[in-house]
Design an enzyme around this catalytic site. Structure first.
Site, PDB file in Angstrom:
ATOM      1  CE  LYS A   1      24.784  10.341   5.429  1.00 31.22           C
ATOM      2  NZ  LYS A   1      25.584  11.267   5.923  1.00 31.22           N
TER       3      LYS A   1
ATOM      4  CG  ASP B   1      22.128  11.606   2.441  1.00 30.03           C
ATOM      5  OD1 ASP B   1      22.910  11.632   1.520  1.00 30.03           O
ATOM      6  OD2 ASP B   1      22.403  12.383   3.452  1.00 30.03           O
TER       7      ASP B   1
HETATM    8  O1  C5P Z   1      19.035  16.328  -1.136  1.00 28.35           O
HETATM    9  P1  C5P Z   1      18.958  17.040   0.306  1.00 28.35           P
HETATM   10  O2  C5P Z   1      17.569  17.689   0.316  1.00 28.35           O
HETATM   11  O3  C5P Z   1      19.161  16.178   1.344  1.00 28.35           O
HETATM   12  O4  C5P Z   1      19.984  18.261   0.096  1.00 28.35           O
HETATM   13  C1  C5P Z   1      19.609  19.436   0.920  1.00 28.35           C
HETATM   14  C2  C5P Z   1      20.700  20.576   0.769  1.00 28.35           C
HETATM   15  O5  C5P Z   1      22.146  20.428   0.992  1.00 28.35           O
HETATM   16  C3  C5P Z   1      20.597  20.871  -0.881  1.00 28.35           C
HETATM   17  O6  C5P Z   1      19.671  21.806  -1.018  1.00 28.35           O
HETATM   18  C4  C5P Z   1      21.990  21.242  -1.157  1.00 28.35           C
HETATM   19  O7  C5P Z   1      22.081  22.582  -0.548  1.00 28.35           O
HETATM   20  C5  C5P Z   1      22.986  20.683  -0.239  1.00 28.35           C
HETATM   21  N1  C5P Z   1      23.405  19.444  -0.984  1.00 28.35           N
HETATM   22  C6  C5P Z   1      24.499  19.680  -1.801  1.00 28.35           C
HETATM   23  N2  C5P Z   1      25.134  18.650  -2.525  1.00 28.35           N
HETATM   24  C7  C5P Z   1      24.622  17.326  -2.260  1.00 28.35           C
HETATM   25  C8  C5P Z   1      23.558  17.343  -1.391  1.00 28.35           C
HETATM   26  C9  C5P Z   1      23.027  18.370  -0.810  1.00 28.35           C
HETATM   27  O8  C5P Z   1      24.885  20.869  -1.856  1.00 28.35           O
HETATM   28  N3  C5P Z   1      25.365  16.423  -2.960  1.00 28.35           N
END
Ligand code: C5P
Length: 310
Positions: free
Chosen positions: A18, A149
């Site tokens: 993406k 995601d």
């Molecule tokens: O959800 P995911 O595991 O992909 O997110 C990884 C990290 O990215 C989270 O722990 C956070 O620190 C950051 N993140 C964020 N805000 C989001 C998505 C991700 O701060 N909307």
């Protein structure tokens, strides 16, 4: 579902990378995430996830491919695809085993949601292999627990994402777009880029989060010039702060005739929207000859997640 699904020993799904055509980021929430208003858009660079039966009730993973950063991808239960399969098995309330064979083409830690693609592929393939009855909505909520995601990667296409990116509304698409993708040698950590964005903002007020109407209209009508004008990424300044050399990559692509060049998501991959194949060739040649990318890929969009027949 086909009658002979009952006898299937393996199931394969192809899941696209993406880009965020628009990525608006709000202030850090108390749960450690940032609220988003984003337009997810899947482009035609795919990972494949093959789920096959195993005798033991455990989840194993093997990863192959030739994309930069592959060595950093865990071939253990820490792999996001394995975590997704385990979350699905837990939701079914039974011990289930699977071997996941991942063929990676999406650059690793590149801001293209490659790990999320693998997790989504694992959820879809294991649901079929294990013949679980989870609805698409149930699968989406398991996906959201695995990563912000992952729900989008179940679908592909184009969708507005809100919340931390897990709340989706699909958008109508009216044409195809062409991309040149500049891959960096080393990935960037998503939390580090969010942290840098917070640091650069010093707590200053963030404008209301919403996606731009003209961007949605350009996707609906398949208008690359309109899309180029509206594309934006709040994370770009933070990615450039951590990787200043990306500014040159963006400059080279833009000067070679790209309609727009932008860091994808949290980076460091840079994506260039181009008007046609000739422009793609020129931009690719410039990025290669100026040595401002570790690897250069081409893709068309939109792309969709789909099962791959054996
Ligand atoms: O959800 P995911 O595991 O992909 O997110 C990884 C990290 O990215 C989270 O722990 C956070 O620190 C950051 N993140 C964020 N805000 C989001 C998505 C991700 O701060 N909307």
């Amino acid at each position: 579902m086909r009658r002979d699904d009952d006898r299937r020993e393996a199931v394969t799904y192809r899941v696209p990378a993406k880009v965020n055509l628009e990525l608006r980021v709000g202030p850090l929430r108390s749960d450690g995430f940032h609220p988003l208003a984003t337009v997810f858009h899947a482009i035609g660079i795919y990972d494949e996830v093959r789920a096959s039966r195993t005798a033991a009730n455990k989840v194993t993973v093997a990863v192959t491919g030739d994309t930069p950063g592959l060595a950093a991808v865990p071939q253990s239960e820490d792999n996001l695809a394995a975590r997704a399969a385990q979350a699905l098995a837990r939701s079914a309330g039974c011990e289930l085993g699977v071997h996941l064979q991942i063929t990676k083409r999406i650059p690793v830690a590149g801001g293209l949601a490659g790990g999320s693609a693998d997790a989504a592929g694992a959820l879809l393939a294991c649901r079929d292999l294990w013949r679980l009855g989870n609805s698409d909505d149930e699968l989406r909520s398991i996906a959201a627990e695995v990563g912000s995601d992952v729900p989008f990667a179940l679908l592909g296409g184009t969708a507005v994402g809100t919340g931390r990116g897990e709340r989706l509304a699909s958008l109508p698409e009216g044409g195809t777009f062409s991309w040149v993708v500049a891959v960096a040698e080393r990935g960037l950590s998503t939390p580090a880029v969010y942290g840098e964005l917070d640091r650069l903002r010093h707590g200053t007020a963030v404008p209301e989060l919403r996606v731009t109407d003209s961007l949605v209209a350009a996707i609906r009508s398949g208008d690359p010039a309109g899309l180029a004008e509206a594309m934006a990424n709040d994370m770009q300044a933070a990615a450039l702060s951590l990787r200043p050399e990306l500014a040159k990559t963006l400059d080279v692509g833009r000067q070679a005739g790209a309609l727009v060049g932008l860091v994808s998501g949290s980076g460091p991959t840079c994506v260039f929207l181009v008007s046609d194949t000739a422009a793609a060739e020129t931009v690719e040649a410039a990025l290669r000859s100026r040595a401002v990318a570790h690897e250069v890929l081409r893709a068309t969009s939109p792309a969709h997640t789909a099962s791959v027949p054996d």
